[in-house]
Design an enzyme around this catalytic site. Structure first.
Site, short mmCIF file in Angstrom:
data_model
loop_
_atom_site.label_atom_id
_atom_site.label_comp_id
_atom_site.label_asym_id
_atom_site.label_seq_id
_atom_site.Cartn_x
_atom_site.Cartn_y
_atom_site.Cartn_z
N PRO A 209 0.79 -1.22 0.00
CA PRO A 209 0.00 0.00 0.00
C PRO A 209 0.83 1.28 0.00
O PRO A 209 1.88 1.35 0.62
CB PRO A 209 -0.82 -0.11 1.29
N ASN A 210 0.32 2.22 -0.75
CA ASN A 210 0.84 3.59 -0.86
C ASN A 210 2.12 3.70 -1.67
O ASN A 210 2.58 4.82 -1.93
CB ASN A 210 1.02 4.23 0.52
N HIS B 159 12.69 -2.67 1.82
CA HIS B 159 12.09 -1.44 2.35
C HIS B 159 12.95 -0.28 1.89
O HIS B 159 14.18 -0.31 2.03
CB HIS B 159 12.01 -1.47 3.87
N ASN C 80 8.05 -5.72 -1.22
CA ASN C 80 8.02 -4.58 -0.32
C ASN C 80 6.58 -4.50 0.18
O ASN C 80 5.73 -3.90 -0.47
CB ASN C 80 8.42 -3.29 -1.03
N ARG D 235 12.92 4.30 12.36
CA ARG D 235 11.61 4.94 12.38
C ARG D 235 10.84 4.54 13.63
O ARG D 235 11.40 4.02 14.58
CB ARG D 235 10.88 4.60 11.09
N TYR E 34 11.11 8.77 1.27
CA TYR E 34 11.09 7.77 0.20
C TYR E 34 11.78 8.22 -1.09
O TYR E 34 11.92 7.42 -2.01
CB TYR E 34 9.65 7.37 -0.10
N ARG F 160 4.87 11.10 -2.28
CA ARG F 160 4.56 10.88 -0.86
C ARG F 160 5.84 10.94 -0.03
O ARG F 160 6.76 10.16 -0.25
CB ARG F 160 3.90 9.52 -0.68
N GLU G 2 12.89 -9.44 1.09
CA GLU G 2 12.06 -8.34 1.60
C GLU G 2 12.82 -7.03 1.39
O GLU G 2 14.02 -6.95 1.71
CB GLU G 2 11.80 -8.56 3.09
N ALA H 110 3.19 -1.10 4.65
CA ALA H 110 2.56 -1.16 5.97
C ALA H 110 2.10 -2.57 6.34
O ALA H 110 2.02 -2.90 7.52
CB ALA H 110 1.37 -0.20 6.03
#
Length: 149
Positions: A11-12, A101, A75, A108, A24, A19, A99, A78
């Site tokens: 998502p996103n 990110h 990725n 974070r 990012y 964003r 994986e 969330a």
């Protein structure tokens, strides 16, 4: 004949480039896809690149990859921190999983430090920006092409 490498984005990530660019970066998801295609082709591989804001759609792609993909780069965004369902689908996949990110999730908020996906992944790349996808492709090709013992 080799099967494609699935590259799945949660998502996103469709908002990459606009964003929170301070986290990012300015690279768009379309640019990431183009970079991945070019790098995969240089290694004689193909990719199947997807993004969804829907957990169910991501699970469907993973399940489709069980017979139709050599490896998965994911990725989960969330969903990393919330989705046992994605973990269960990945557990059914027998090929390598990496994986990715874009940000360093460990710098974070504390809730981002826990990943349901990491335990099934052959590797985790975090905090390398969109270049992490290139690292993931390089690694997953090595894992796919490694002699099976």
């Amino acid at each position: 004949m080799s099967k494609p490498i699935l590259i799945l984005n949660g998502p996103n990530l469709n908002l990459l480039g606009t964003r929170e660019p301070h986290i990012y970066g300015a690279t768009t998801l379309a640019q990431v896809e183009d970079m991945c295609r070019r790098r995969a082709e240089k290694r004689g591989r193909t990719i199947s690149f997807h993004q969804s804001n829907s957990e169910a759609q991501i699970i469907d792609w993973i399940q489709g990859g069980i017979a139709g993909a050599d490896g998965i780069i994911i990725n989960p965004a969330a969903f990393t921190h919330t989705s046992v369902a994605i973990l269960d689908a990945l557990n059914a996949f027998e090929g390598p999983i990496i994986e990715v990110h874009i940000s360093n999730v460990h710098k974070r908020e504390p809730f981002r430090h826990r990943s349901f996906v990491s335990g099934v992944a052959a590797g985790v790349i975090a905090g390398c920006g969109t270049q992490g996808y290139a690292f993931a492709l390089q690694r997953i090709v090595k894992l796919i092409e490694a002699p099976k013992l």
